[in-house]
Design a protein around this motif. Structure first.
Motif, mmCIF file in Angstrom:
data_model
loop_
_atom_site.group_PDB
_atom_site.id
_atom_site.type_symbol
_atom_site.label_atom_id
_atom_site.label_comp_id
_atom_site.label_asym_id
_atom_site.label_seq_id
_atom_site.Cartn_x
_atom_site.Cartn_y
_atom_site.Cartn_z
ATOM 1 N N GLU A 127 0.830 -1.203 0.000
ATOM 2 C CA GLU A 127 0.000 0.000 0.000
ATOM 3 C C GLU A 127 0.865 1.254 0.000
ATOM 4 N N ASN A 128 1.923 1.252 0.820
ATOM 5 C CA ASN A 128 2.821 2.403 0.847
ATOM 6 C C ASN A 128 3.460 2.638 -0.517
ATOM 7 N N MET A 129 3.879 1.558 -1.162
ATOM 8 C CA MET A 129 4.492 1.684 -2.482
ATOM 9 C C MET A 129 3.530 2.359 -3.462
ATOM 10 N N LEU A 130 2.270 1.972 -3.432
ATOM 11 C CA LEU A 130 1.279 2.580 -4.323
ATOM 12 C C LEU A 130 1.085 4.062 -4.008
ATOM 13 N N TYR A 131 1.024 4.398 -2.738
ATOM 14 C CA TYR A 131 0.865 5.794 -2.341
ATOM 15 C C TYR A 131 2.098 6.621 -2.700
ATOM 16 N N PHE A 132 3.269 6.061 -2.506
ATOM 17 C CA PHE A 132 4.505 6.796 -2.808
ATOM 18 C C PHE A 132 4.617 7.097 -4.297
ATOM 19 N N LEU A 133 4.312 6.102 -5.113
ATOM 20 C CA LEU A 133 4.375 6.301 -6.557
ATOM 21 C C LEU A 133 3.307 7.295 -7.008
ATOM 22 N N SER A 134 2.117 7.205 -6.446
ATOM 23 C CA SER A 134 1.062 8.151 -6.790
ATOM 24 C C SER A 134 1.477 9.569 -6.446
ATOM 25 N N SER A 135 2.069 9.750 -5.274
ATOM 26 C CA SER A 135 2.530 11.073 -4.865
ATOM 27 C C SER A 135 3.665 11.560 -5.749
ATOM 28 N N LEU A 136 4.534 10.648 -6.124
ATOM 29 C CA LEU A 136 5.681 11.008 -6.961
ATOM 30 C C LEU A 136 5.237 11.561 -8.310
ATOM 31 N N PHE A 137 4.246 10.922 -8.920
ATOM 32 C CA PHE A 137 3.813 11.319 -10.260
ATOM 33 C C PHE A 137 2.847 12.504 -10.246
ATOM 34 N N ALA A 138 2.152 12.708 -9.112
ATOM 35 C CA ALA A 138 1.128 13.755 -9.065
ATOM 36 C C ALA A 138 1.581 15.018 -8.341
ATOM 37 N N GLU A 139 2.581 14.889 -7.466
ATOM 38 C CA GLU A 139 2.990 16.020 -6.650
ATOM 39 C C GLU A 139 4.485 16.298 -6.822
ATOM 40 N N SER A 140 4.996 17.179 -5.978
ATOM 41 C CA SER A 140 6.415 17.521 -6.010
ATOM 42 C C SER A 140 7.192 16.607 -5.069
ATOM 43 N N TRP A 141 8.505 16.746 -5.088
ATOM 44 C CA TRP A 141 9.346 15.956 -4.187
ATOM 45 C C TRP A 141 9.055 16.270 -2.727
#
Length: 334
Positions: A127-141
């Motif tokens: 679940e964390n991996m999915l959230y991290f990737l989603s944040s990476l592609f949609a938001e800033s660092w």
């Protein structure tokens, strides 16, 4: 290149903390380590089948919820009502399977907590991996770093905590002789897991209204983790008491020597004896001592289960088998 780096860092951020947490919880199971293959299976169940099952069911249940429209109410219903029920049941399937079909490896409350935590850690990793990737592609660092900090560190133990409540309840039912406890305690544990999960999700969903809701989630999460930690310590003390009491007659009957008994009842002396064997004797001696301590501990637990829970002929057969294995191993060790 930046995307590749982000994916790599997301993978590390989802895996490394979970590995550390899992190693710590595994260490607390000091007297009778559960089989690594079984721990791996429970972890993988949480990491792959449980999360896939949860995602499918949540998507299906999300269809009727969507009539509420987009907004805070829909988020609260989905995260606080649907997700906790679906996810905790999906994770609990593995625990129920262990409880029903591998009872020999499910001895007590501590075992339930260990297995439940491992399922939760597996679920959290994916679940964390999915959230991290989603944040990476949609938001800033910066946003990515905040998500990683919150999910991997601040709330990194949540899924393990929730599911450990279900496991602990199954472990309690394992040692009960009362029929109603065997039937009612596990659903109660699952209900607690769902309730704490819901409290956390609702608190974070309402964060846009007030930061106090996140603080409330934080306090309930870590308060629960602290309670489980205390239960783990109490269970470890109880296990030592069982070993001390149940193995006394094994010395009198010659299954164990007084020296073997003294080493088995003390984790510190176990560790010292195996360390000395590894440095001063041989790898084989180190393994033999580990095997002796494992068999003796299993024998103590089976005798306790027979005496308290009345497990019947299967447990009597296990006790006889363990005694024979200990005698044979001691003869091999010389």
């Amino acid at each position: 290149m930046e995307i590749v780096l982000g994916v790599f860092l997301s993978l590390l951020a989802s895996v490394v903390p979970i590995v550390i947490y899992a190693a710590i919880i595994w260490w607390f199971d000091r007297y009778e380590k559960e089989p690594l293959w079984l721990l791996s299976v429970t972890f993988l169940w949480g990491a792959i089948p449980a999360i896939i099952l949860a995602l499918i069911v949540e998507l299906i249940l999300g269809i009727p919820v969507s009539v509420l429209g987009e907004g805070l109410l829909t988020d609260v219903v989905e995260s606080g009502g649907v997700a906790p029920v679906v996810e905790e049941i999906a994770k609990a399937v593995a625990l129920l399977g262990l409880f029903l079909f591998l009872r020999r490896e499910f001895d007590n409350v501590l075992d339930g907590i260990i297995y439940g935590a491992l399922v939760g850690f597996g679920f959290a990793m994916t679940e964390n991996m999915l959230y991290f990737l989603s944040s990476l592609f949609a938001e800033s660092w910066v946003e990515w770093g905040i998500v990683v900090f919150l999910r991997a560190i601040v709330f990194g133990l949540n899924h393990a905590f929730f599911t450990s409540l279900t496991g602990a309840a199954l472990g309690l039912a394992r040692l009960s002789r009362v029929a109603w406890e065997k039937w009612l305690v596990p659903p109660f544990g699952l209900g607690l897991a769902i309730a704490f999960h819901a409290i956390h999700n609702i608190g974070t969903s309402l964060a846009e209204l007030s930061c106090l809701t996140v603080l409330f989630s934080f306090l309930t999460d870590w308060g629960g983790v602290l309670v489980v930690f205390v239960v783990i310590l109490l269970c470890a003390q109880q296990e030592k008491k069982w070993i001390t009491q149940e193995l006394k007659e094994e010395v009198a009957s010659g299954v164990l020597s007084p020296v073997d008994y003294a080493l088995t009842v003390s984790y510190r002396q176990r560790f010292g004896a195996r360390w000395e064997a590894l440095l001063g004797q041989s790898w084989q001696r180190w393994r033999q001592l580990g095997r002796l301590f494992q068999l003796a501990t299993e024998l103590a637990f089976k005798k306790y289960q027979l005496r308290v829970a009345g497990d019947g002929e299967d447990t009597r057969a296990d006790i006889a088998r363990l005694r024979n294995q200990i005698v044979a191993l001691r003869a091999e060790m010389g």
